[in-house]
Write an enzyme that holds these catalytic residues in place. Sequence first.
Site, short mmCIF file in Angstrom:
data_model
loop_
_atom_site.label_atom_id
_atom_site.label_comp_id
_atom_site.label_asym_id
_atom_site.label_seq_id
_atom_site.Cartn_x
_atom_site.Cartn_y
_atom_site.Cartn_z
N ASP A 220 28.26 -0.88 10.28
CA ASP A 220 29.33 -1.87 10.28
C ASP A 220 30.48 -1.51 11.22
O ASP A 220 30.87 -0.34 11.31
CB ASP A 220 29.86 -1.95 8.83
CG ASP A 220 30.95 -2.99 8.67
OD1 ASP A 220 30.64 -4.18 8.79
OD2 ASP A 220 32.12 -2.60 8.42
N GLU A 289 26.75 -3.12 14.68
CA GLU A 289 27.51 -4.37 14.73
C GLU A 289 28.75 -4.21 15.61
O GLU A 289 29.67 -3.48 15.24
CB GLU A 289 27.97 -4.76 13.32
CG GLU A 289 28.62 -6.13 13.27
CD GLU A 289 29.89 -6.22 12.44
OE1 GLU A 289 30.51 -5.19 12.14
OE2 GLU A 289 30.26 -7.35 12.10
#
Length: 573
Positions: A220, A289
Amino acid sequence: MSWNSLWFSLVVLYLSSAVCSAKEEWWQHGVFYQVYPRSFRDVNNDGNGDLAGVIEKLPHFKDAGVDGVWLSPIMKSPQIDAGYDISDYYTIEDMYGSVEDLKELIRKAHEIGIKIILDFVPNHTSNLHKWFQESEDNNEDYKDYYVWADAKGDGSPPNNWISVFRGSAWEWSDKRQQYYLHHFVKEQPDLNYRNPKVREDMKKVLVHYLDLGVDGFRIDAIPYLVEDKELRDEPRSFNPSATPMDNDYLEHIYTNNQPETYDLIYEWRKLVDDYTAQNGGDARILMTEAYADLDHTMPYYGTADGSTKGAHFTFNFFFISNFNKNISTAHDIARIVYTWQNALPSIYTSNWVLGNHDNRRIPTRLGVENIDGFNMLVQLLPGIAVTYNGEEFGQEDGEVTYEQGKDPSARNRSIFESASRDFERTPLQWNDSVNAGFNAGAEPWLPVSEKYKELNLAYQLDENVLSHFQIYRKLTRKRKEDATKSGTTDIWAISDDVIVLKRSYINQHTVLAFKLGWHGNTEEETVYVPSIKAKEATVALTNVGSSYEIGSVINPQSFKLKPHESLVLDIVC
Ligand code: NOJ
């Protein structure tokens, strides 16, 4: 955003790239499916999805043709940012179940050949994490675990950095008499990766889950891992639509994509590769990401010569960022495909993403009637295809009021409609029973969309009726058939509104012809497949509602497409 159409009517968009070789690893041609666990399936009927629900739906993944399932965070969390605020990396969040449930999920998934990927949130923890509490207490062992800085002389924050979720990225701690950094909400303090102990602790988390048998991690918010050591002010972006509260008011030269951040990804890649080498089995993978421009995105894959590797793939967000039915044309699709392919060193694997839990669903952004055309595009492009849960049967955004909303990035009523991510997170619509089959009737954490009576998976399971899901299944099966063939890919915008994609293998082409129906394009259009000698093509697949019959034969050098119509053609050459 749109390219100059006159220019493009003169210059044919062309892309040629070698596709898969026979020696591919499992992930290189895979379909990755994102499960948003809280909204997926709630077996214990407490209003929140759970791991038992994911286990129950394993046959659906198999049926859909999915290779890897990525779960959004399931670790212990107060859920201020829907699990992206972890308070204990080693415990499974109660509402999702236990570590035993996770082990059962991994075991049963592996039995049917499906890999399980976990979301790893390394940039920040919850403010309830014990590391943060110790750090705020200035405990010697933890005092440098987070990014702390003194106030300026007048008591204001150390610099001008702005949080992704608006306002200053700094929060004052009375206890510690210093500010701490948070790139997201203030309950998500930013870890300090300049501290070797933090780096070691996060590696231990990775190994812990690898030991439990997971097949990899989605990492993330990587651009934010490391910030400028001197905490320098960022310059203005002069983005005309940004207010001084907005994150894009500034040019993020000191907070995003710093050189040390890439090094961390390379370290983590080494860790998973070493783990696979030592423990055997298929490659454990990393997917990262990062919403960034191409120059900052590609190095997350590794160095251009492949001597240092990073993520197995870093999400290609270019079909999401600044791409939608109001501003884009077929030329933008072709441009996104070929600029990505041209920028990607040939040793790395492409990937194509149309949705996730942070962006409005495909029907909202790209048109309700275009769901099949876009699923065809993503599944037919070379490399990896990513699916956000519900896309396989055309789920649309749900209806959520400000009062029902949970997204911390939209706590302010005036920005709720434009900023909230609740709409794409409503429960999955499995069938037409109570709460769309999400659970047995308890109030779900977000409301079930009113559309579920007509729009649900169960209505699309009949293999003899063409539906969004049947089209998706046929596409994933076609991918698998083609996976070991080598060939080339070409893409053209043959007009502002029509895209043609051609995959060429020995003696055969697979072609997608797709008319978007954007910008008031309501007329039927005569189209063609460029660079083709054959006079006959078999219609292998159509969108729902097409006037073409599957199995019929057409002339690929001239045929008609209605707005939103998409055809997959098989051409023998
Ligand atoms: C990216 C995640 O996808 C998003 O949902 C989250 O709010 C931020 N990172 C912060 O973790």
